[in-house]
Scaffold this active site. Structure first.
Site, PDB file in Angstrom:
ATOM      1  N   GLU A   1       0.842  -1.186   0.000  1.00 29.61           N
ATOM      2  CA  GLU A   1       0.000   0.000   0.000  1.00 29.61           C
ATOM      3  C   GLU A   1       0.878   1.237   0.000  1.00 29.61           C
ATOM      4  O   GLU A   1       2.081   1.175   0.250  1.00 29.61           O
ATOM      5  CB  GLU A   1      -0.967   0.004   1.199  1.00 29.61           C
TER       6      GLU A   1
ATOM      7  N   HIS B   1      -9.255  10.846   3.402  1.00 27.25           N
ATOM      8  CA  HIS B   1      -8.887   9.791   2.462  1.00 27.25           C
ATOM      9  C   HIS B   1      -9.086  10.311   1.042  1.00 27.25           C
ATOM     10  O   HIS B   1     -10.105  10.918   0.726  1.00 27.25           O
ATOM     11  CB  HIS B   1      -9.746   8.546   2.679  1.00 27.25           C
TER      12      HIS B   1
ATOM     13  N   ARG C   1      -1.129   9.803   1.873  1.00 28.92           N
ATOM     14  CA  ARG C   1      -2.536  10.159   1.706  1.00 28.92           C
ATOM     15  C   ARG C   1      -2.781  11.662   1.672  1.00 28.92           C
ATOM     16  O   ARG C   1      -3.610  12.144   0.898  1.00 28.92           O
ATOM     17  CB  ARG C   1      -3.369   9.533   2.831  1.00 28.92           C
TER      18      ARG C   1
ATOM     19  N   HIS D   1     -11.705  10.804   7.011  1.00 31.83           N
ATOM     20  CA  HIS D   1     -11.554   9.357   7.130  1.00 31.83           C
ATOM     21  C   HIS D   1     -11.039   8.900   8.489  1.00 31.83           C
ATOM     22  O   HIS D   1     -11.587   8.001   9.105  1.00 31.83           O
ATOM     23  CB  HIS D   1     -10.613   8.872   6.035  1.00 31.83           C
TER      24      HIS D   1
ATOM     25  N   ARG E   1      -1.398   9.364   9.249  1.00 36.49           N
ATOM     26  CA  ARG E   1      -1.345   7.912   9.454  1.00 36.49           C
ATOM     27  C   ARG E   1      -0.866   7.176   8.216  1.00 36.49           C
ATOM     28  O   ARG E   1      -1.339   7.417   7.114  1.00 36.49           O
ATOM     29  CB  ARG E   1      -2.728   7.387   9.848  1.00 36.49           C
TER      30      ARG E   1
END
Length: 538
Positions: free
Chosen positions: A121, A239, A290, A351, A386
């Site tokens: 990811e 997000h 992100r 998110h 994060r």
């Protein structure tokens, strides 16, 4: 008013709360039992919506990976605002907890040879993400833990019951929680010397969010009302790729997530003109952190005055996409999106919350007997942003750690209470509940103001405008502690969190991680420079 007592009270039924209940059941002496409290059904939570997976650093079976690499990836994503010791602890203990989940019956996806399947990811330096059921990871974990909790004789579950106040004595020690049952319109005082906040996030404070309707910042508000310290409240992660509201018809209560793992598998982002754009914002393009991707999409949407961009899944292949991402496939089918075109309309949405109730290494808050785990807590793992799939890992590792901490304590429920606890109970026994006739309208006003003024791009003027709206809503709603409906309490809690977020965003005048101030001095020339420039200004 009913009165009861428990050895441990866990507020919230996501992965953190359920795994703690099961771990405490095995490790702790709980003669008064364990209570899990949830204001909805046992499995309605953010954890169940987690698609991408859970980080697992397992060099014994994934030899390319190691703790040092995961630490560096986490700190880089968090812009260096992470707590190194907690990052190291969570990374080092990931293998142990993953194996425990497997022993509990969680079935992670495997390769044809029977070994665990690790995927990549964004912002991870190597594949280390485990998934289950394709992109149903959170649901698989949540369902298994919920099943085990329901089977347990020592864990009691209160569903559709809302914690509205922590019962603190004159020494500021937590002695229990006050619960409101909307169906019966009654209160219950539950006494305990170990109360754990595991209430999840704050997404419903914003107009557009991937979070379920229950994510109204309840734990943040409970802690703040009791005087517990909160930290990093400005760091809200948006997000980049939620299924766009433009594809969902009527305004949705939440926007389904289109997992970052889709980009990890090769999908590309296209603007309104169907042209790729991420390479001009960051060298890692679609696999950038992100915050960078979210701002890039926001910028493209603003420039084109469009409601969304597109995720092009043709590099993955339609059949492979359907097999790897069954949940997203179902979401798109329900929204009448023709996947054969290869294009999924996406846009950013609130998110995840990196801030929260401040805890130490033992998950203790600044109030005695009060603990916090999961998204509601600020452990220091995430810093300013994060890293993908670190959230589920934080939930279970911190729950495992807290069970160890509680196993060393006397968990007998309190036998007497001072005037501080009694005064709180009297406040709720009186006839002072406020009836808010326009709760829905006020919630929509708050969510819109936060999205427009304290969202992806922030300015001093915008943040001050958000505070003005918050003050107006407080005035209209007769903002107080006690209300007559669950909706009233949810509005109260959202107001508290919104004000804390906005004030923190005003105080941090530079841009870093998920917090971006458009009016920061020496604004970077492009989005890819934001992180470096922000760190230099600190």
């Amino acid at each position: 008013m009913k009165h009861s007592k428990y050895s441990i009270v866990i507020i919230g039924s996501g992965a953190a709360g359920l795994y703690l209940a099961l771990s405490a059941q095995r490790k702790c002496r709980t003669k008064d039992g364990i209570l899990v409290l949830t204001k909805s059904g046992l499995d309605e939570c953010n954890s169940a919506l987690a698609q991408g997976g859970i980080v697992s650093v397992m060099p014994e079976i994934n030899p390319r990976d190691n703790v040092t690499s995961h630490i560096m990836d986490t700190i880089k994503a968090g812009c260096g605002l992470n707590d190194f010791n907690i990052v190291k602890f969570i990374s080092e203990n990931s293998s142990c907890v993953i194996n425990d989940l497997i022993d509990l019956g969680v079935e992670f996806d495997k390769k044809e040879d029977g070994s665990l399947s690790f995927t990549l990811e964004a912002a991870h330096s190597m594949p280390r993400i485990l998934h289950a059921g394709g992109d149903y990871t959170g649901r698989v974990i949540e369902d298994r833990l919920a099943h085990l909790v329901k089977k347990s004789d020592s864990i009691e579950v209160y569903e559709n019951s809302m914690a509205v106040e922590l019962l603190c004595d004159n020494k500021k020690a937590c002695r229990g929680v006050l619960i409101y049952n909307p169906a019966l319109d009654t209160y219950e005082a539950v006494y305990s010397n170990a109360v754990i906040l595991a209430t999840g996030g704050i997404g419903q404070v914003y107009e557009y969010t991937t979070n379920p309707v229950v994510a109204t910042a309840d734990g943040i508000a409970l802690a703040s009302l009791a005087g517990a310290e909160v930290s990093d409240m400005e760091f809200v992660q948006f997000h980049p790729t939620a299924l766009s509201a433009s594809a969902l018809g009527e305004k949705p209560k939440n926007m389904p997530l289109v997992s970052e793992a889709v980009r990890g598998e090769g999908a590309k982002l296209l603007n309104a003109d169907k042209k790729p754009f991420m390479e001009k914002y960051h060298p890692k393009a679609e696999l950038a952190p992100r915050d960078v991707v979210a701002r890039a999409i926001f910028n493209e949407m603003e420039t084109a005055q469009s409601r969304n961009v597109f995720l092009d899944i043709t590099p993955i292949g339609l059949e492979r996409f359907k097999k790897r991402f069954p949940a997203i496939t179902n979401i798109c089918n329900e929204a009448n999106i023709d996947l054969s075109t290869g294009l999924i309309p996406v846009s950013p949405a609130a998110h995840y919350f990196m801030g929260g109730v401040k805890v130490n290494f033992n998950m203790e808050t600044t109030i005695e007997n009060l603990y916090a785990i999961g998204e509601v807590s600020r452990t220091g793992l995430h810093g300013a942003n994060r890293l993908a799939s670190n959230s589920l890992l934080e939930c279970v590792v911190c729950a495992y750690k807290l069970a160890d901490v509680l196993s060393q304590r006397n968990l007998d429920a309190p036998k007497s209470f001072d005037s501080g606890v009694k005064a709180t109970l009297e406040m709720y026994e009186g006839n002072f509940a406020n009836e808010i006739l326009e709760t829905g309208i006020l919630r929509r006003m708050l969510k819109k103001a936060m999205w427009q003024n304290a969202g992806i791009v922030r300015t001093k003027d915008g943040l001050n405008n958000a505070l003005r709206v918050i003050e107006d809503i407080k005035l209209i709603s007769k903002h107080s502690r006690v209300y007559s409906t669950q909706e009233g309490y949810e509005l109260r809690n959202s107001i508290i969190a919104a004000q804390l977020i906005t004030e923190a965003a005003l105080s941090r005048e530079n841009s870093i991680g998920a917090h971006f101030r458009e009016d920061a001095q020496e604004l970077p020339k492009n989005i890819s420079d934001i992180k470096t420039a922000s760190m230099l200004r600190m």
